[in-house]
Design a protein around this motif. Sequence first.
Motif, PDB file in Angstrom:
ATOM      1  N   GLY A 110      10.894  41.661 -50.724  1.00 60.14           N
ATOM      2  CA  GLY A 110       9.593  41.009 -50.598  1.00 60.14           C
ATOM      3  C   GLY A 110       9.120  40.360 -51.875  1.00 60.14           C
ATOM      4  O   GLY A 110       8.726  39.182 -51.878  1.00 60.14           O
ATOM      5  N   TYR A 111       9.155  41.088 -52.981  1.00 60.90           N
ATOM      6  CA  TYR A 111       8.653  40.475 -54.212  1.00 60.90           C
ATOM      7  C   TYR A 111       9.573  39.364 -54.690  1.00 60.90           C
ATOM      8  O   TYR A 111       9.115  38.395 -55.307  1.00 60.90           O
ATOM      9  CB  TYR A 111       8.390  41.524 -55.306  1.00 60.90           C
ATOM     10  N   ARG A 112      10.865  39.468 -54.386  1.00 60.33           N
ATOM     11  CA  ARG A 112      11.783  38.377 -54.748  1.00 60.33           C
ATOM     12  C   ARG A 112      11.483  37.124 -53.922  1.00 60.33           C
ATOM     13  O   ARG A 112      11.523  36.012 -54.438  1.00 60.33           O
ATOM     14  CB  ARG A 112      13.227  38.823 -54.555  1.00 60.33           C
ATOM     15  N   ALA A 113      11.178  37.306 -52.652  1.00 57.86           N
ATOM     16  CA  ALA A 113      10.842  36.163 -51.797  1.00 57.86           C
ATOM     17  C   ALA A 113       9.547  35.510 -52.257  1.00 57.86           C
ATOM     18  O   ALA A 113       9.454  34.278 -52.330  1.00 57.86           O
ATOM     19  CB  ALA A 113      10.732  36.603 -50.339  1.00 57.86           C
ATOM     20  N   VAL A 114       8.551  36.309 -52.587  1.00 61.04           N
ATOM     21  CA  VAL A 114       7.284  35.768 -53.071  1.00 61.04           C
ATOM     22  C   VAL A 114       7.499  35.048 -54.403  1.00 61.04           C
ATOM     23  O   VAL A 114       6.974  33.947 -54.621  1.00 61.04           O
ATOM     24  CB  VAL A 114       6.217  36.881 -53.207  1.00 61.04           C
ATOM     25  N   THR A 115       8.281  35.632 -55.289  1.00 60.92           N
ATOM     26  CA  THR A 115       8.579  35.001 -56.577  1.00 60.92           C
ATOM     27  C   THR A 115       9.273  33.659 -56.379  1.00 60.92           C
ATOM     28  O   THR A 115       8.921  32.666 -57.029  1.00 60.92           O
ATOM     29  CB  THR A 115       9.449  35.932 -57.446  1.00 60.92           C
ATOM     30  N   ALA A 116      10.254  33.612 -55.486  1.00 64.96           N
ATOM     31  CA  ALA A 116      10.971  32.356 -55.211  1.00 64.96           C
ATOM     32  C   ALA A 116      10.005  31.298 -54.684  1.00 64.96           C
ATOM     33  O   ALA A 116      10.083  30.127 -55.082  1.00 64.96           O
ATOM     34  CB  ALA A 116      12.099  32.598 -54.218  1.00 64.96           C
ATOM     35  N   LEU A 117       9.090  31.699 -53.822  1.00 66.00           N
ATOM     36  CA  LEU A 117       8.109  30.764 -53.267  1.00 66.00           C
ATOM     37  C   LEU A 117       7.188  30.232 -54.359  1.00 66.00           C
ATOM     38  O   LEU A 117       6.922  29.023 -54.437  1.00 66.00           O
ATOM     39  CB  LEU A 117       7.301  31.445 -52.164  1.00 66.00           C
ATOM     40  N   VAL A 118       6.717  31.106 -55.227  1.00 64.47           N
ATOM     41  CA  VAL A 118       5.820  30.694 -56.313  1.00 64.47           C
ATOM     42  C   VAL A 118       6.551  29.742 -57.260  1.00 64.47           C
ATOM     43  O   VAL A 118       5.996  28.713 -57.668  1.00 64.47           O
ATOM     44  CB  VAL A 118       5.268  31.927 -57.069  1.00 64.47           C
ATOM     45  N   ILE A 119       7.790  30.052 -57.597  1.00 63.42           N
ATOM     46  CA  ILE A 119       8.569  29.179 -58.485  1.00 63.42           C
ATOM     47  C   ILE A 119       8.787  27.818 -57.834  1.00 63.42           C
ATOM     48  O   ILE A 119       8.630  26.778 -58.472  1.00 63.42           O
ATOM     49  CB  ILE A 119       9.912  29.838 -58.867  1.00 63.42           C
ATOM     50  N   ARG A 120       9.139  27.817 -56.561  1.00 64.81           N
ATOM     51  CA  ARG A 120       9.361  26.557 -55.843  1.00 64.81           C
ATOM     52  C   ARG A 120       8.088  25.713 -55.817  1.00 64.81           C
ATOM     53  O   ARG A 120       8.122  24.506 -56.060  1.00 64.81           O
ATOM     54  CB  ARG A 120       9.840  26.836 -54.419  1.00 64.81           C
ATOM     55  N   MET A 121       6.954  26.337 -55.527  1.00 61.95           N
ATOM     56  CA  MET A 121       5.685  25.608 -55.486  1.00 61.95           C
ATOM     57  C   MET A 121       5.320  25.082 -56.871  1.00 61.95           C
ATOM     58  O   MET A 121       4.824  23.965 -57.008  1.00 61.95           O
ATOM     59  CB  MET A 121       4.578  26.501 -54.921  1.00 61.95           C
ATOM     60  N   SER A 122       5.558  25.879 -57.896  1.00 62.62           N
ATOM     61  CA  SER A 122       5.268  25.468 -59.268  1.00 62.62           C
ATOM     62  C   SER A 122       6.115  24.269 -59.671  1.00 62.62           C
ATOM     63  O   SER A 122       5.614  23.326 -60.296  1.00 62.62           O
ATOM     64  CB  SER A 122       5.525  26.645 -60.211  1.00 62.62           C
TER      65      SER A 122
END
Length: 129
Positions: A110-122
């Motif tokens: 879960g936290y890896r998926a959220v991190t990937a999403l935040v990085i992608r959006m950034s």
Amino acid sequence: MTSPFKAWIYAAIADLLLILAFAAIGRDAHARGDIIGGAFMTAWPFLAGAAIGWIALRAWRTPLVLWPSGVGIWIGAVIFGMLLRAATGQTVVLPFVIVALISLGVFLLGYRAVTALVIRMSRKRQRRA
């Protein structure tokens, strides 16, 4: 952006804390005393299993990706964790295996998926700017 060295340190700490949280939540849910010491006793096989996953996949190179690092660490934590629990006389029953599989999956992936999403959006925002 976080350096690769810092990324693996943060990911390893997150894995450690989330596995400890899983153990503490489980002990609390079953009204077992000594939540702090007991959480460590419950968590150590899963922590060792996660460490095996980290080493086997050399996850420090890409610690925050879901595949293969996240999945390997999660599966390592569950499989080796259950094997170590069985080898040391701790409880290993199907309902617990299922709960561990789901809970640790949600936590470690879960936290890896959220991190990937935040990085992608950034990165998208940076390209637009």
